[in-house]
Motif scaffolding. Structure first.
Motif, short mmCIF file in Angstrom:
data_model
loop_
_atom_site.label_atom_id
_atom_site.label_comp_id
_atom_site.label_asym_id
_atom_site.label_seq_id
_atom_site.Cartn_x
_atom_site.Cartn_y
_atom_site.Cartn_z
N TYR A 85 -30.59 -9.98 -12.79
CA TYR A 85 -29.43 -10.31 -12.04
C TYR A 85 -28.76 -9.37 -10.89
CZ TYR A 85 -29.02 -13.48 -16.51
OH TYR A 85 -29.46 -14.29 -17.53
N ASP A 86 -29.72 -8.28 -10.83
CA ASP A 86 -29.32 -7.43 -9.74
C ASP A 86 -30.39 -6.64 -9.30
OD1 ASP A 86 -29.43 -4.19 -10.59
OD2 ASP A 86 -28.71 -5.68 -12.47
N GLY A 87 -30.20 -6.42 -7.99
CA GLY A 87 -31.35 -5.55 -7.21
C GLY A 87 -32.09 -4.35 -7.85
N GLN A 88 -31.22 -3.28 -8.32
CA GLN A 88 -31.91 -2.38 -9.04
C GLN A 88 -32.64 -2.45 -9.99
OE1 GLN A 88 -31.39 0.90 -7.63
NE2 GLN A 88 -33.19 1.00 -9.32
N LYS A 89 -32.07 -3.37 -10.92
CA LYS A 89 -33.07 -4.20 -12.07
C LYS A 89 -34.39 -4.56 -11.48
CE LYS A 89 -34.21 -4.57 -16.21
NZ LYS A 89 -34.66 -3.89 -17.32
N ALA A 90 -34.34 -5.07 -10.44
CA ALA A 90 -35.64 -5.91 -9.92
C ALA A 90 -36.40 -4.58 -9.43
CB ALA A 90 -35.11 -6.69 -8.67
N LEU A 91 -35.94 -3.66 -8.72
CA LEU A 91 -36.63 -2.50 -8.44
C LEU A 91 -37.26 -2.03 -9.44
CD1 LEU A 91 -34.66 -1.16 -5.32
CD2 LEU A 91 -36.65 -2.15 -5.17
N VAL A 98 -34.52 -4.84 -1.69
CA VAL A 98 -35.62 -4.98 -2.58
C VAL A 98 -36.92 -5.13 -1.84
CG1 VAL A 98 -36.36 -6.14 -4.43
CG2 VAL A 98 -33.97 -5.47 -4.32
N LEU A 99 -36.79 -6.24 -0.79
CA LEU A 99 -38.02 -6.79 -0.11
C LEU A 99 -38.94 -5.60 0.52
CD1 LEU A 99 -40.14 -8.92 0.76
CD2 LEU A 99 -38.18 -9.46 2.47
N LYS A 100 -37.87 -4.88 1.18
CA LYS A 100 -38.50 -3.79 2.04
C LYS A 100 -38.96 -2.72 1.31
CE LYS A 100 -34.91 -3.95 5.86
NZ LYS A 100 -33.66 -3.28 6.54
N THR A 101 -38.27 -2.35 -0.02
CA THR A 101 -38.88 -1.35 -0.82
C THR A 101 -40.19 -1.74 -1.41
OG1 THR A 101 -36.69 -0.59 -1.37
CG2 THR A 101 -38.31 0.22 -2.79
N VAL A 153 -28.25 -3.41 -5.55
CA VAL A 153 -29.18 -3.29 -4.38
C VAL A 153 -29.29 -4.59 -3.67
CG1 VAL A 153 -31.35 -2.63 -3.57
CG2 VAL A 153 -30.26 -1.16 -5.26
N ASP A 154 -29.32 -4.83 -2.24
CA ASP A 154 -29.23 -6.11 -1.94
C ASP A 154 -30.74 -6.74 -1.73
OD1 ASP A 154 -30.24 -6.00 1.03
OD2 ASP A 154 -29.16 -4.20 0.71
N GLY A 155 -30.92 -7.83 -1.70
CA GLY A 155 -32.40 -8.59 -1.88
C GLY A 155 -33.16 -7.96 -0.67
N MET A 156 -32.60 -7.88 0.74
CA MET A 156 -33.47 -7.29 1.74
C MET A 156 -34.06 -5.91 1.26
SD MET A 156 -34.65 -8.99 4.48
CE MET A 156 -33.47 -10.21 4.86
N LEU A 196 -41.20 -13.39 -11.51
CA LEU A 196 -39.91 -12.50 -11.56
C LEU A 196 -38.93 -13.34 -10.73
CD1 LEU A 196 -38.11 -10.22 -12.44
CD2 LEU A 196 -38.73 -8.91 -10.30
N VAL A 197 -37.72 -13.92 -11.35
CA VAL A 197 -36.81 -14.39 -10.94
C VAL A 197 -35.61 -13.32 -10.79
CG1 VAL A 197 -35.06 -16.38 -11.03
CG2 VAL A 197 -37.33 -16.60 -11.54
N VAL A 198 -35.21 -13.10 -9.31
CA VAL A 198 -34.01 -12.26 -9.23
C VAL A 198 -32.70 -12.96 -8.75
CG1 VAL A 198 -33.22 -10.17 -8.27
CG2 VAL A 198 -35.70 -10.39 -8.71
N GLU A 199 -31.92 -13.31 -9.32
CA GLU A 199 -30.75 -13.99 -9.05
C GLU A 199 -29.53 -13.78 -9.58
OE1 GLU A 199 -28.13 -16.27 -7.58
OE2 GLU A 199 -30.19 -17.03 -6.68
N ASP A 200 -28.47 -13.38 -8.99
CA ASP A 200 -27.02 -13.03 -9.58
C ASP A 200 -26.14 -13.87 -10.20
OD1 ASP A 200 -26.35 -13.71 -7.00
OD2 ASP A 200 -24.54 -12.38 -7.11
N GLU A 201 -26.34 -15.35 -9.69
CA GLU A 201 -25.80 -16.51 -10.14
C GLU A 201 -26.21 -16.78 -11.58
OE1 GLU A 201 -24.62 -19.59 -7.68
OE2 GLU A 201 -25.25 -18.26 -5.98
#
Length: 224
Positions: free
Chosen positions: A31-37, A62-65, A57-60, A4-9
Motif C-alpha cells: 500500500y505504499d511506495g517505500q514497501k514497493a521499493l 518508485v518508477l524512476k528508481t 514514496v510517490d509512484g513516480m 506486484l500491485v502497488v495501490e494505497d486505496e
C-alpha cells in the motif's frame, strides 16, 4: 505471471488482487511506495501495477528508481491523474502503459495480458502445443476443444511453460514467475503441482509434453 500491485486505496487494491488471482496470476501487493521499493529490490516481477499517489514514496519516484537498474519489468501506471501531461511524463519515465481511474477490471486484465504477452514476444492470445491450447484471455486450457480442469497454480505453470516452449525452465524460475512471496523455496509444493499437471496432460493427450531435464529444469515440447 508474477505481478506486484502497488495501490494505497486498500479496498481497490484488494479488489484488483482478488480479480487477478481469480485469473490464476501470482500476485503480491503493498500500500505504499517505500514497501514497493523494498519488494522490488529483493524479488522479480513480470509486471508492476503502480498507483502514483502513494504514501512515503510517490509512484513516480518508485518508477524512476526501478528504471535505474531494471528496464525489463513491465510497469502499468494506474492513476486518477488524467491530464495528458501526466500520461506523457509517466511514459517518458519508463512506464509501459497508463490507465486512468475509474477503470473496468476487464480493461485492466486486457492491458496486463497485452504487456505480459509482449514481454515474451507472443502475439497470439492462444498458446498451442500439439493438440493442447491455452487461451490467455479466458485463462482456460483445452485439448481438442475439451476443457481441462486445472487449479490456479497448474494454470500458471502451464502458461509459463507454454510461453517458453523448447527451453528448460528451472524450479527457481517457476517459483519467481508463478508463486507469490509466501512460497518456501525448499517446499515440495512446486513438484506436487507439476506432477498433478503432468498427469492431467498425459491423460488428455496420451503423452506427457513436459519433460524434466536433469540439472536444467522442466521443458515443454510438442510430440515428436
Amino acid at each position: 505471471m508474477h505481478i506486484l500491485v502497488v495501490e494505497d486505496e486498500v479496498a481497490l487494491c484488494d479488489t484488483i488482487v482478488r480479480s487477478l488471482k481469480r485469473l490464476a496470476y501470482s500476485v503480491d501487493y503493498c500500500y505504499d511506495g517505500q514497501k514497493a521499493l523494498d519488494m522490488l529490490s529483493v524479488e522479480s516481477f513480470d509486471l508492476v501495477v503502480l498507483d502514483l499517489n502513494l504514501p512515503n514514496v510517490d509512484g513516480m519516484t518508485v518508477l524512476k528508481t526501478l528504471r535505474q537498474t531494471d528496464i525489463d519489468t513491465k510497469v502499468l501506471i494506474l492513476s486518477a491523474r488524467c491530464e495528458v501531461a501526466d500520461k506523457v511524463l509517466g511514459l517518458d519515465e519508463g512506464a509501459n502503459d497508463y490507465l486512468t481511474k475509474p477503470f473496468h477490471l476487464d480493461e485492466l486484465s486486457a492491458r496486463i495480458r497485452n504487456l505480459t504477452l509482449r514481454k515474451f514476444t507472443q502475439n497470439d492470445i492462444v498458446l498451442k502445443c500439439s493438440n493442447l491450447s491455452f487461451n490467455t484471455k479466458t485463462r482456460k486450457a483445452d485439448v481438442n476443444d475439451e476443457e481441462l480442469s486445472l487449479t490456479r497454480k497448474e494454470t500458471g505453470i502451464l502458461e509459463y511453460l507454454m510461453l517458453n516452449q523448447g527451453r528448460p525452465v528451472s524450479q527457481e524460475e517457476l517459483i519467481e514467475h508463478v508463486w507469490d512471496s509466501s512460497v518456501d523455496n525448499f517446499s515440495n509444493s512446486i513438484r506436487v503441482h507439476i506432477s498433478s499437471l503432468r498427469k492431467k496432460l498425459r491423460n488428455a493427450l496420451d503423452y506427457d509434453p513436459i519433460h524434466n531435464r536433469i540439472g536444467e529444469g522442466y521443458v515443454m515440447e510438442d510430440k515428436k
